[in-house]
Enzyme design. Structure first.
Site, PDB file in Angstrom:
ATOM      1  N   HIS A  65      79.371 -48.901 -33.847  1.00 34.25           N
ATOM      2  CA  HIS A  65      79.595 -49.830 -32.744  1.00 34.25           C
ATOM      3  C   HIS A  65      80.497 -49.176 -31.721  1.00 34.25           C
ATOM      4  CE1 HIS A  65      83.156 -50.557 -35.189  1.00 34.25           C
ATOM      5  NE2 HIS A  65      83.696 -51.260 -34.221  1.00 34.25           N
ATOM      6  N   HIS A  67      83.420 -49.659 -30.163  1.00 30.01           N
ATOM      7  CA  HIS A  67      84.880 -49.667 -30.007  1.00 30.01           C
ATOM      8  C   HIS A  67      85.443 -48.245 -29.942  1.00 30.01           C
ATOM      9  CE1 HIS A  67      85.328 -54.051 -31.628  1.00 30.01           C
ATOM     10  NE2 HIS A  67      85.065 -54.006 -30.346  1.00 30.01           N
ATOM     11  N   ASP A  69      88.052 -46.764 -31.007  1.00 31.53           N
ATOM     12  CA  ASP A  69      88.574 -46.099 -32.211  1.00 31.53           C
ATOM     13  C   ASP A  69      87.433 -45.584 -33.106  1.00 31.53           C
ATOM     14  OD1 ASP A  69      88.159 -48.920 -32.712  1.00 31.53           O
ATOM     15  OD2 ASP A  69      89.133 -48.666 -34.657  1.00 31.53           O
ATOM     16  N   HIS A  70      86.195 -45.811 -32.703  1.00 31.22           N
ATOM     17  CA  HIS A  70      85.031 -45.274 -33.413  1.00 31.22           C
ATOM     18  C   HIS A  70      84.257 -44.270 -32.573  1.00 31.22           C
ATOM     19  CE1 HIS A  70      85.147 -48.433 -36.650  1.00 31.22           C
ATOM     20  NE2 HIS A  70      85.967 -48.922 -35.740  1.00 31.22           N
ATOM     21  N   HIS A 123      81.175 -58.524 -35.729  1.00 31.14           N
ATOM     22  CA  HIS A 123      82.347 -57.844 -35.156  1.00 31.14           C
ATOM     23  C   HIS A 123      82.061 -57.499 -33.691  1.00 31.14           C
ATOM     24  CE1 HIS A 123      85.887 -55.268 -35.088  1.00 31.14           C
ATOM     25  NE2 HIS A 123      85.150 -54.253 -34.693  1.00 31.14           N
ATOM     26  N   ASP A 140      82.837 -51.604 -39.037  1.00 30.94           N
ATOM     27  CA  ASP A 140      83.814 -52.690 -39.115  1.00 30.94           C
ATOM     28  C   ASP A 140      83.151 -54.014 -39.492  1.00 30.94           C
ATOM     29  OD1 ASP A 140      85.682 -50.853 -38.372  1.00 30.94           O
ATOM     30  OD2 ASP A 140      86.124 -51.724 -36.412  1.00 30.94           O
ATOM     31  N   HIS A 178      88.024 -48.622 -41.970  1.00 30.26           N
ATOM     32  CA  HIS A 178      89.470 -48.847 -41.898  1.00 30.26           C
ATOM     33  C   HIS A 178      90.078 -49.047 -43.278  1.00 30.26           C
ATOM     34  CE1 HIS A 178      89.990 -49.363 -37.532  1.00 30.26           C
ATOM     35  NE2 HIS A 178      88.794 -49.920 -37.545  1.00 30.26           N
TER      36      HIS A 178
HETATM   37 ZN   LIG Z   1      85.654 -52.228 -34.198  1.00 31.85          ZN
END
Ligand SMILES: [Zn+2]
Length: 249
Positions: A65, A67, A69-70, A123, A140, A178
């Site tokens: 996805h 985001h 941080d990915h 998410h 996530d 995570h």
């Molecule tokens: Zn995420």
């Protein structure tokens, strides 16, 4: 740390790379095919260093996805390796470098193995998971003892996504993105203080974390046993749990 697992005639090695504050970046390596894929490279330097330390060269990026941080490390990985990027077509405009847009039911070659793409919204609306025989890279959507926050989707969508993942074989190894396991099981233990599976898992997680060890990957069997989000019988109970977790301190 590595996990060796048979995939048909192939052996895929999976490596865990801690990144950012609590992210894990997963590497999949097929020695026979000389192939390495990275899942959700939120930090390009971590991904490149982790591969180099193992003598591997990344040639494929897999994104669950959008985001940052990915995905923030995608440009660095591509610049260094010319790897191609597979990820959710529905989120194409939200992260850099997508070469091959994916939707539910698509197949992706990962070395000599075949991953199937499952759309698992909740998410984010376009979130996908990569399902290989025996392995599920879930981003996530599903965590050890938890699930992702509902930034874009509805409780009903996330409940359906978790129930779909629950149909995977029990022995499937699950790779979330995570290390949230300790806070997740503290929450679950507060919700269900008499639940033996939750208490057992909380003890295991506490022991791993006090040794500084990762608690991941997990398995479908473990999540079906001790993750109340996955055990929620309907969307209403799921929604109640998710709201309680959002305000749990
Ligand atoms: Zn995420």
């Amino acid at each position: 740390m590595g996990v060796d697992a048979e995939y048909g005639r192939l052996v895929i090695e999976v490596a865990l790379l801690p990144a950012l504050s609590d992210n894990y970046i997963w590497l999949l390596h097929d020695a026979e095919a000389g192939h390495t894929a990275v899942v959700d490279p939120g930090d390009g330097a971590v991904a490149l260093k982790g591969a180099a330390e193992r003598g591997w060269t990344i040639d494929q990026v897999m994104v669950t996805h959008w985001h940052p941080d990915h995905t923030a490390g995608i440009p660095a990985v591509v610049a260094a390796t010319r790897a191609k990027v597979w990820g959710p077509e529905a989120e194409r405009d939200k992260f850099p470098g997508l070469d091959h847009g994916l939707a539910d039911g698509d197949g992706v070659e990962v070395g000599g193995a075949q991953a199937r793409v499952w759309h698992v919204p909740g998410h984010t609306l376009g979130h996908i998971a990569f399902i290989l025989d025996g392995h599920a890279f879930v981003g996530d959507t599903l965590f050890a003892g938890g699930c992702g926050r509902l930034f874009e989707g509805t409780p009903a969508q996330m409940h359906a996504s978790l129930q779909r993942l629950a149909t995977l074989p029990d022995e499937t190894i699950v790779y979330p993105a995570h290390e949230y396991s300790l806070s997740n099981y503290r929450f679950l233990a507060a919700q269900a203080p008499d639940d033996a599976a939750v208490q057992r898992r909380l003890g295991e997680i506490e022991a791993l974390r006090s040794d500084g060890k990762p608690t991941l990957p997990t398995t479908i069997a473990e999540e079906k046993a001790s993750n109340l989000f996955m055990r929620a019988p309907d969307a209403a109970e799921f929604a109640r749990l998710r709201a309680a977790k959002d305000s749990f301190r």
